[in-house]
Each structure stands twice: as structure tokens, then as C-alpha cells.
Design a protein around this motif. Structure first.
Motif, PDB file in Angstrom:
ATOM      1  N   ASP A   8       0.799  -1.196   0.048  1.00  0.00           N
ATOM      2  CA  ASP A   8       0.131  -0.069   0.055  1.00  0.00           C
ATOM      3  C   ASP A   8       0.893   1.237  -0.026  1.00  0.00           C
ATOM      4  O   ASP A   8       1.901   1.062   0.100  1.00  0.00           O
ATOM      5  N   GLN A   9       0.110   2.420   0.069  1.00  0.00           N
ATOM      6  CA  GLN A   9       1.021   3.689  -0.078  1.00  0.00           C
ATOM      7  C   GLN A   9       1.900   3.800   0.910  1.00  0.00           C
ATOM      8  O   GLN A   9       3.155   4.241   0.901  1.00  0.00           O
ATOM      9  N   LEU A  13       6.447   5.096   1.371  1.00  0.00           N
ATOM     10  CA  LEU A  13       6.659   6.113   1.858  1.00  0.00           C
ATOM     11  C   LEU A  13       8.169   6.551   2.142  1.00  0.00           C
ATOM     12  O   LEU A  13       8.796   7.600   2.017  1.00  0.00           O
ATOM     13  N   GLU A  19       2.611  11.211   1.089  1.00  0.00           N
ATOM     14  CA  GLU A  19       1.393  10.584   0.638  1.00  0.00           C
ATOM     15  C   GLU A  19       0.888  10.989  -0.961  1.00  0.00           C
ATOM     16  O   GLU A  19       0.662   9.669  -1.646  1.00  0.00           O
ATOM     17  N   ASP A  20       1.160  12.018  -1.318  1.00  0.00           N
ATOM     18  CA  ASP A  20       0.815  12.259  -2.904  1.00  0.00           C
ATOM     19  C   ASP A  20       1.579  11.582  -3.731  1.00  0.00           C
ATOM     20  O   ASP A  20       1.455  10.833  -4.785  1.00  0.00           O
ATOM     21  N   ALA A  22       3.933   8.775  -3.022  1.00  0.00           N
ATOM     22  CA  ALA A  22       3.373   7.369  -2.561  1.00  0.00           C
ATOM     23  C   ALA A  22       2.225   6.870  -3.545  1.00  0.00           C
ATOM     24  O   ALA A  22       2.116   5.849  -4.054  1.00  0.00           O
ATOM     25  N   ARG A  23       1.152   7.648  -3.459  1.00  0.00           N
ATOM     26  CA  ARG A  23       0.018   7.374  -4.439  1.00  0.00           C
ATOM     27  C   ARG A  23       0.341   7.334  -5.752  1.00  0.00           C
ATOM     28  O   ARG A  23      -0.130   6.547  -6.373  1.00  0.00           O
ATOM     29  N   SER A  24       1.241   8.375  -6.255  1.00  0.00           N
ATOM     30  CA  SER A  24       1.531   8.772  -7.723  1.00  0.00           C
ATOM     31  C   SER A  24       2.386   7.165  -8.062  1.00  0.00           C
ATOM     32  O   SER A  24       2.346   6.536  -8.806  1.00  0.00           O
ATOM     33  N   LEU A  26       2.528   4.462  -6.531  1.00  0.00           N
ATOM     34  CA  LEU A  26       1.628   3.209  -6.638  1.00  0.00           C
ATOM     35  C   LEU A  26       1.017   3.059  -7.733  1.00  0.00           C
ATOM     36  O   LEU A  26       0.951   1.955  -8.493  1.00  0.00           O
ATOM     37  N   ARG A  27       0.466   3.956  -8.471  1.00  0.00           N
ATOM     38  CA  ARG A  27      -0.333   4.185  -9.650  1.00  0.00           C
ATOM     39  C   ARG A  27       0.824   3.524 -10.875  1.00  0.00           C
ATOM     40  O   ARG A  27       0.421   3.075 -11.560  1.00  0.00           O
ATOM     41  N   ASP A 104      -9.018  11.674  -7.005  1.00  0.00           N
ATOM     42  CA  ASP A 104      -8.139  11.526  -5.621  1.00  0.00           C
ATOM     43  C   ASP A 104      -9.025  11.955  -4.659  1.00  0.00           C
ATOM     44  O   ASP A 104      -9.105  11.463  -3.582  1.00  0.00           O
TER      45      ASP A 104
END
Length: 156
Positions: A8-9, A13, A19-20, A22-24, A26-27, A104
Motif C-alpha cells: 500500500d501507499q 513512503l 502521501e501524494d 506515494a499514491r502516484s 503506486l499508480r 483523488d
């Protein structure tokens, strides 16, 4: 993933730093895990399964070479497009960014996608603005909306 587990995100890290990002990341890993390059698929799937840390993946010489090779192809494609194509790509990119921000925000609030949100199947990423939309159109991420700027490494 093969065993059903996916990082997960929070597990990204250490490399992503917030967080942003990490989300990017992951995508991006999900996209690479189904992409055409076998070395990048291997790397992304390993990170997503947790068999490999992101730091290990990004410092491995083979994976790094594959990442830079792909980035070089995108840069060359951006250099070949016309000013009109660059402007059009920039406009599409702005629209795509806005849709992504909206998506998002919905994810953060736990709201399901609306009827105006493009539908995707599990594991499929929303269409990005640099996808080819017509014959002869060339473009790619990282070069959107600009016409051949000089980069930090003197390319351009």
C-alpha cells in the motif's frame, strides 16, 4: 498480484517521502506491471508483491537501465512533435490532471466514482492525455504542453 497481496501507499513512503508521491508511485507501478516492457513488468510486480523494495528496484542496474530507456523514448517522441501537437497535448493534460484530482478527492472521502468519471476495469489506469488519439500524433508524459525545453541534463 499472484498471491493477492499488494503493497500500500504507506509501504512506499520511504522512497516517495509524502502521501501524494506515494499514491502516484503506486499508480505508476500498477501501470508498469501490465506494460509492454518485460523488465519493467518484472520490477513493478516484484515491488507490488513486496518481494522487492522500491529502493532496491530503483537502484538495480537492470531496472534503472529499463526506466531510462523508456524515458529516452518519450523524450525523443516529444522532440518530434509539432507546436500544435504540443499545445493540444498540454490542453488534454490539464483536463486529465483536473479529472485525476477529482478522482483523488473522491478516494480520500470514500465516495464512489460519479457517472462522469471514466470507467476502468480492475488494474486498468484511466486513459492518460498522451495516449495517441489520431494518426501521426506523437507525444508522451514528461513532455506535455511544452515545446522542447532545455532540461537539467542539457537535453532539449
Amino acid at each position: 498480484m499472484l498471491d493477492g497481496r499488494e503493497v500500500d501507499q504507506a509501504e512506499l513512503l520511504d522512497v516517495a517521502k509524502d502521501e501524494d508521491r506515494a499514491r502516484s508511485l503506486l499508480r505508476a507501478l500498477r501501470t508498469l506491471s501490465t506494460g509492454p516492457d518485460p523488465k519493467l513488468r518484472e520490477m513493478a510486480r516484484g515491488v507490488l508483491r513486496g518481494d522487492l523494495t522500491a529502493e532496491q528496484a530503483f537502484t538495480d542496474p537492470e531496472y534503472t537501465a529499463a526506466l531510462f530507456s523508456g524515458a529516452d523514448k518519450v523524450r525523443r517522441a516529444g522532440e518530434l512533435r509539432s507546436e500544435a501537437e504540443a499545445r493540444e497535448a498540454g490542453e488534454r493534460f490539464g483536463e486529465w490532471q483536473q479529472a485525476r484530482r477529482t478522482e483523488d478527492e473522491r478516494e480520500d472521502q470514500g465516495t464512489p466514482p460519479s457517472d462522469t468519471t471514466p470507467r476502468t476495469t480492475p488494474g486498468q489506469q484511466p486513459a492518460a492525455p498522451w495516449r495517441h488519439s489520431g494518426p501521426g500524433e506523437v507525444g508522451g508524459p514528461g513532455t506535455l504542453g511544452v515545446s522542447r525545453p532545455t532540461g537539467p541534463f542539457g537535453h532539449g
